[in-house]
Design a protein around this motif. Structure first.
Motif, short mmCIF file in Angstrom:
data_model
loop_
_atom_site.label_atom_id
_atom_site.label_comp_id
_atom_site.label_asym_id
_atom_site.label_seq_id
_atom_site.Cartn_x
_atom_site.Cartn_y
_atom_site.Cartn_z
N PHE A 44 17.71 14.30 7.67
CA PHE A 44 16.80 13.67 6.72
C PHE A 44 16.38 12.28 7.20
N VAL A 45 17.34 11.48 7.67
CA VAL A 45 17.03 10.13 8.14
C VAL A 45 16.02 10.17 9.28
N VAL A 46 16.23 11.07 10.22
CA VAL A 46 15.30 11.20 11.35
C VAL A 46 13.91 11.59 10.86
N ALA A 47 13.85 12.61 10.00
CA ALA A 47 12.56 13.12 9.54
C ALA A 47 11.80 12.10 8.71
N VAL A 48 12.48 11.44 7.78
CA VAL A 48 11.78 10.49 6.91
C VAL A 48 11.38 9.24 7.69
N THR A 49 12.13 8.89 8.73
CA THR A 49 11.74 7.77 9.58
C THR A 49 10.44 8.09 10.32
N ILE A 50 10.33 9.30 10.84
CA ILE A 50 9.11 9.71 11.53
C ILE A 50 7.92 9.72 10.56
N VAL A 51 8.15 10.25 9.36
CA VAL A 51 7.08 10.27 8.35
C VAL A 51 6.62 8.86 8.04
N ALA A 52 7.56 7.95 7.81
CA ALA A 52 7.20 6.59 7.44
C ALA A 52 6.49 5.86 8.58
N GLU A 53 6.99 6.03 9.80
CA GLU A 53 6.39 5.35 10.95
C GLU A 53 4.96 5.84 11.18
N LEU A 54 4.75 7.14 11.14
CA LEU A 54 3.41 7.67 11.39
C LEU A 54 2.47 7.33 10.23
N SER A 55 2.98 7.33 9.01
CA SER A 55 2.14 6.95 7.87
C SER A 55 1.70 5.49 8.00
N ALA A 56 2.62 4.64 8.43
CA ALA A 56 2.27 3.24 8.64
C ALA A 56 1.24 3.09 9.75
N THR A 57 1.40 3.85 10.82
CA THR A 57 0.45 3.80 11.93
C THR A 57 -0.94 4.24 11.47
N ALA A 58 -1.00 5.21 10.59
CA ALA A 58 -2.28 5.67 10.06
C ALA A 58 -2.93 4.66 9.13
N GLY A 59 -2.15 3.68 8.66
CA GLY A 59 -2.69 2.64 7.78
C GLY A 59 -2.46 2.87 6.31
N VAL A 60 -1.59 3.81 5.95
CA VAL A 60 -1.38 4.13 4.53
C VAL A 60 -0.85 2.93 3.77
N PHE A 61 0.18 2.27 4.31
CA PHE A 61 0.77 1.13 3.61
C PHE A 61 -0.19 -0.06 3.59
N ASP A 62 -0.94 -0.26 4.67
CA ASP A 62 -1.92 -1.35 4.71
C ASP A 62 -2.97 -1.18 3.62
N MET A 63 -3.48 0.03 3.49
CA MET A 63 -4.52 0.26 2.50
C MET A 63 -3.96 0.17 1.07
N ALA A 64 -2.72 0.63 0.88
CA ALA A 64 -2.11 0.53 -0.45
C ALA A 64 -1.95 -0.93 -0.86
N ALA A 65 -1.47 -1.76 0.07
CA ALA A 65 -1.28 -3.17 -0.24
C ALA A 65 -2.62 -3.87 -0.46
N ALA A 66 -3.63 -3.51 0.33
CA ALA A 66 -4.96 -4.11 0.15
C ALA A 66 -5.55 -3.71 -1.20
N VAL A 90 8.56 2.72 -2.92
CA VAL A 90 8.81 3.04 -1.51
C VAL A 90 10.30 3.16 -1.26
N THR A 91 11.09 2.23 -1.81
CA THR A 91 12.54 2.29 -1.62
C THR A 91 13.12 3.55 -2.25
N ALA A 92 12.68 3.87 -3.46
CA ALA A 92 13.25 5.01 -4.17
C ALA A 92 13.00 6.32 -3.44
N PHE A 93 11.78 6.51 -2.94
CA PHE A 93 11.42 7.80 -2.35
C PHE A 93 11.55 7.86 -0.83
N LEU A 94 11.37 6.72 -0.15
CA LEU A 94 11.34 6.74 1.32
C LEU A 94 12.47 5.93 1.94
N SER A 95 13.39 5.43 1.14
CA SER A 95 14.61 4.74 1.57
C SER A 95 14.39 3.25 1.77
#
Length: 386
Positions: A44-66, A90-95
């Motif tokens: 789970f740790v490996v998979a959710v880390t990959i999801v979070a890293e790639l989502s951040a690279t795509a700009g998901v967190f940037d756009m949410a904060a903007a 983010v903490t609750a669902f993505l650690s």
């Protein structure tokens, strides 16, 4: 503590555990039982880390904060409150590590873009990364370790037990953060233009994967299954849209080595009788003083060493669901004093250094000496009232 040091410590622990197995201190059967318990957690740790890293690279967190900055309509306090909400979700669902590593640079960038001091927002992410990690099994590695004794993958059972404590911990943290930074959170700002989207298709599809995956993490399925499915979907998406982004560094190898060594070392110490010694320190019973004693020991252990070894050492003496929940409150909401108390804090500091924000450690420790015991003590109260 950088990634290389983390891996080195894990390698030493694995070597020591190997000696324990060879000498019979830790039996092969016990080592196998530890591996059987741990592999879904590490996957789970490996998979959710990959999801979070790639989502951040795509700009998901940037756009949410903007989007939050625009929704605040130029009011600093409203923007901060929206960031608090985002950090909790983010903490609750993505650690907690996702909040510390990926959300921190985003909120710093938003603060700077809108002419605001970054430290109040940076402190918000690191404190809530720890104290908001009591909501769900997937919020914290310690929660996942405890989940098999608290209803397994049933997020409902976990939330029923620890939900009130999680709400108290997050609320107290937000209140203390506002009290400390209230002067910086006054006034208004002129919203900056939203960040440029490099690939709109990649952004939208990455956001869709997150939106689908997050409720599945609390659906009753083993958390590694939806996390792995999300990771596979995003890897396939990036292989199509941005193949150069994919690299082996997306996998947190150092954390895997560290955690594996730590789990086996904790098993060896337990076999040597560490539980009897710790039982004398943590007491027994489900009354409020006893729960405070256990949670306080967990908080002190986390700040002295780290929250993960503190949890593993104390787990055998948390012999009821309520006592186990109190221990989770101590090691989850308590690591606010020392830089090494949780891996999330170390990762947070590394990300702040990378974006040029200096951390006033003396101030961090002083504030933590107040926030940690207050937050943990109040978070334990709902458990005693059960």
């Amino acid at each position: 503590m950088d990634a290389v040091k983390l891996a080195a410590i894990g390698a030493l622990l694995l070597a020591a555990s190997g000696v324990a197995i060879l000498t019979g201190v830790l039996s092969a059967a016990d080592a196998g039982a530890i591996a059987d318990r741990v592999w879904p957690i590490l996957l789970f740790v490996v998979a959710v880390t990959i999801v979070a890293e790639l989502s951040a690279t795509a700009g998901v967190f940037d756009m949410a904060a903007a989007w939050l900055a625009r929704a605040a309509r130029g009011r600093v306090l409203v923007l901060w409150l929206l960031i608090v909400g985002l950090a909790v979700v983010v903490t609750a669902f993505l650690s907690l590590d996702t909040t510390a590593v990926l959300l921190t640079p985003v909120v710093v960038a938003v603060a700077r873009a809108n002419g605001l001091p970054p430290l109040p927002f940076a402190f918000t992410t690191v404190w809530l990364a720890n104290t908001a990690s009591l909501f769900l099994p997937v919020s914290n590695l310690t929660n996942l370790l405890a989940a098999h004794r608290l209803g397994g993958t049933d997020a409902g059972a976990f939330l029923a037990l620890l939900g009130p404590s999680a709400v108290v911990a997050a609320s107290v943290t937000a209140g203390l953060l506002w009290l400390v930074h209230r002067r910086a959170l006054r006034g208004r700002f002129t919203p900056a233009s939203p960040p440029r989207v490099a690939d709109a298709v990649l952004l939208r599809l990455s956001a869709l994967v997150l939106v689908v995956m997050m409720p599945l993490l609390v659906s009753g399925l083993p958390p590694w299954q939806p996390a792995l499915a999300g990771a596979i979907a995003l890897v396939a998406l990036f292989a199509w849209r941005s193949p150069g982004t994919l690299r082996l560094g997306l996998v947190p190898w150092q954390l895997i080595v560290f955690a594996s060594g730590l789990f086996l070392a904790a098993g060896a110490l337990d076999a040597l009788g560490s539980g009897a010694l710790l039982a004398a320190v943590t007491g027994s019973g489900d009354d409020l003083p006893s729960l405070w004693q256990l949670a306080g020991t967990g908080m002190l252990g986390a700040n002295a060493v780290n929250n993960l070894p503190a949890y593993l050492a104390l787990e055998p003496v948390a012999d009821s669901p309520v006592r186990l929940a109190a221990l989770l409150a101590g090691v989850g909401a308590g690591p606010l004093i020392t830089p090494w108390a949780s891996l999330a804090t170390l990762l947070w500091h590394a990300r702040l250094s990378a974006v040029g924000v200096a951390v006033p450690w003396r101030r961090y420790v002083v504030w933590g000496l107040v926030a940690a015991p207050v937050t943990v003590a109040l978070a334990v109260v709902p458990l005693a009232l059960r």
